[in-house]
Write an enzyme that holds these catalytic residues in place. Sequence first.
Site, PDB file in Angstrom:
ATOM      1  N   LYS A 293     -18.676  15.792  15.536  1.00 37.95           N
ATOM      2  CA  LYS A 293     -18.505  15.696  14.168  1.00 37.95           C
ATOM      3  C   LYS A 293     -19.622  15.606  13.396  1.00 37.95           C
ATOM      4  O   LYS A 293     -20.557  15.012  14.011  1.00 37.95           O
ATOM      5  CB  LYS A 293     -17.505  14.755  13.998  1.00 37.95           C
ATOM      6  CG  LYS A 293     -16.987  14.341  12.485  1.00 37.95           C
ATOM      7  CD  LYS A 293     -15.984  13.131  12.432  1.00 37.95           C
ATOM      8  CE  LYS A 293     -15.268  13.021  11.245  1.00 37.95           C
ATOM      9  NZ  LYS A 293     -14.499  11.801  11.008  1.00 37.95           N
TER      10      LYS A 293
ATOM     11  N   SER B  47      -9.900  12.848   9.324  1.00 35.56           N
ATOM     12  CA  SER B  47     -11.152  13.799   8.908  1.00 35.56           C
ATOM     13  C   SER B  47     -11.681  14.536  10.094  1.00 35.56           C
ATOM     14  O   SER B  47     -12.424  15.391   9.709  1.00 35.56           O
ATOM     15  CB  SER B  47     -12.189  12.904   8.105  1.00 35.56           C
ATOM     16  OG  SER B  47     -12.606  11.965   9.021  1.00 35.56           O
TER      17      SER B  47
ATOM     18  N   SER C 286      -8.756   9.145  11.412  1.00 36.46           N
ATOM     19  CA  SER C 286      -9.437  10.285  11.477  1.00 36.46           C
ATOM     20  C   SER C 286      -9.476  10.932  12.975  1.00 36.46           C
ATOM     21  O   SER C 286      -9.879  11.922  12.934  1.00 36.46           O
ATOM     22  CB  SER C 286     -10.630  10.143  10.877  1.00 36.46           C
ATOM     23  OG  SER C 286     -10.417   9.966   9.462  1.00 36.46           O
TER      24      SER C 286
END
Lengths: 98, 479
Positions: B80, B155, B179
């Site tokens: 990420k 997210s 997330s």
Amino acid sequence: MTAITHETVTHYAKLANLHFDESETALLAEQLGTILTHVEKIAELDLDDVPATSNVLARQPLFREDEVRPSLGSEKALANAPDTESHHFLVPKVINVK
Amino acid sequence: MVCDLNVSSNTLMEQLRSGALTSEALVKESLAAIQTRDGEVGAFLSVQEEEALAQARDIDRRRAAGEAVGALAGLPVAVKDNINIEGRKTTCASKILEQFVAPYDATAIERLKQADGVLIGKTNMDEFAMGSSSEFSALGQTRNPHNLTRVPGGSSGGSTAAVAANMVPFALGSSTGGSIRQPAAFCGVVGLKPTYGRVSRYGLVAYGSSLDQIGPVAADVAGVARLYDVIAGPCHRDATSAQVEATPSLPELTQAISGLRIGLPKEFLGDAVQPEIQVALNRLVDLFRAAGATIVDVSLPHTEYAISAYYLIATAEAGSNLARFDGVRYGYRTAEDGNLRDMYVRSRSEGFGMEVKRRILLGTYCLSSGYYEGYYLQAQKVRTKIIEDFQKAFDQVDVLLAPTTPTTAFEAGAKLNDPMAMYLADIFTVTANLAGIPALSLPAGRDQAGLPIGLQMLGPHFSENRLLRAAYQAEQLLK
């Protein structure tokens, strides 16, 4: 319903170093009102005698000796800066500004 | 040989060890999958083709020479884009960090490198991890690989989409309020949010510092366990890192827990849950019961206050953390002339997206004089009650089982203009972050539209190994 005025948005935007135009301010006033109305639900709980959480783990904080250890160094620390001069971050003039 | 990324990471590992597969071939397969699918999925913000291939060849050479290789040797990992890899961009999917090059490795990355994981690229996300659909990225659009009109969740939507689309066997995500689990549920993959402090936050760009954790994403529980074992454990660079040694979960993963006690929190059930998700939960409960587990109804009475407490605490911490982005030390600086304050305000207003600004504003408001006691302090007291609720439940049961999300993946754009509706997408995941407990989402079938359903399991602090074993058992029962 918690009403948030344009002036409130403008005031807190200033505290947060943000600027919003007229239409953004209107939208944010409405949205913050909606969000605050929802989150104010927590006010209905009587928690006067409840301690606030400061750490989710009931453990001693981590201590270490206060000794010098390797760190980034100025070259790497400055590498991402928008503007630099001789090992310093450069910002707009802050003294004797007219 | 032609390899297949759509097999368990265990199988890939065995093939690499036996020499049936080389890391180079595997990385090429991964790059080809990205080439083929990522135009429509949009999971990646950057792909490091040359570096990944060079790393893979080096691992193959060392393995062939009989040298020691790490626990992930040769397996591609996506990361990420809020986790630092030295010398590569960490954008947080934000215009303000679009050109930021990380000056050091996050501890999790240092450990991935030591384990010989092949770092293949950085994945898309909601800007600064603020969002539940990945639509708040300023740098790209990620769609759900199972249905391109749907969001991947957020997210960490890029990480879960990359695994779901078989582009990589593993990915790292981060969770502040759900997330990892929420996008894992939407994309039909497994995602673990570890105990707060279990994985070092050093090198993770801070959003809500008392909530943030890095965690693994993989197609199956064994993959998540393998990646978790590499990144977990104490770190002297993160003052909130728990000084508790993590024992490897993988060796005991397949041993079923005898007499497992599973709690069903009633607050996570009911009309708000999509019927097919309720059916999937009931099915797993029946399977567990038939396998000898004890099912206990439990209550987490403060759950209804969790979203409120979460958004007050998370935005307050975000408002403080994101004050560092001011156009001085790193990040975007406005091109306009002006005094220092103008420069701050313009750089931040031009650099941050609207959702980030909305949360900074909310956080500033609820921390301000006159509102602090009613909002932030009250929220931290609610948090104490939520922690107590979990402690009482874990006196009775080993793990809790609940839906990860109230619905399957929603349509792109559906909640974009309604912040409160977007926040409520996290309604079942935020409690684990508030309490700092580990929680994992695993796929449990599909709804009538063919979209993945996710169920989550939650355990007490530092119970990851048992949680992973219970999840492995669930995975086997659902097969």
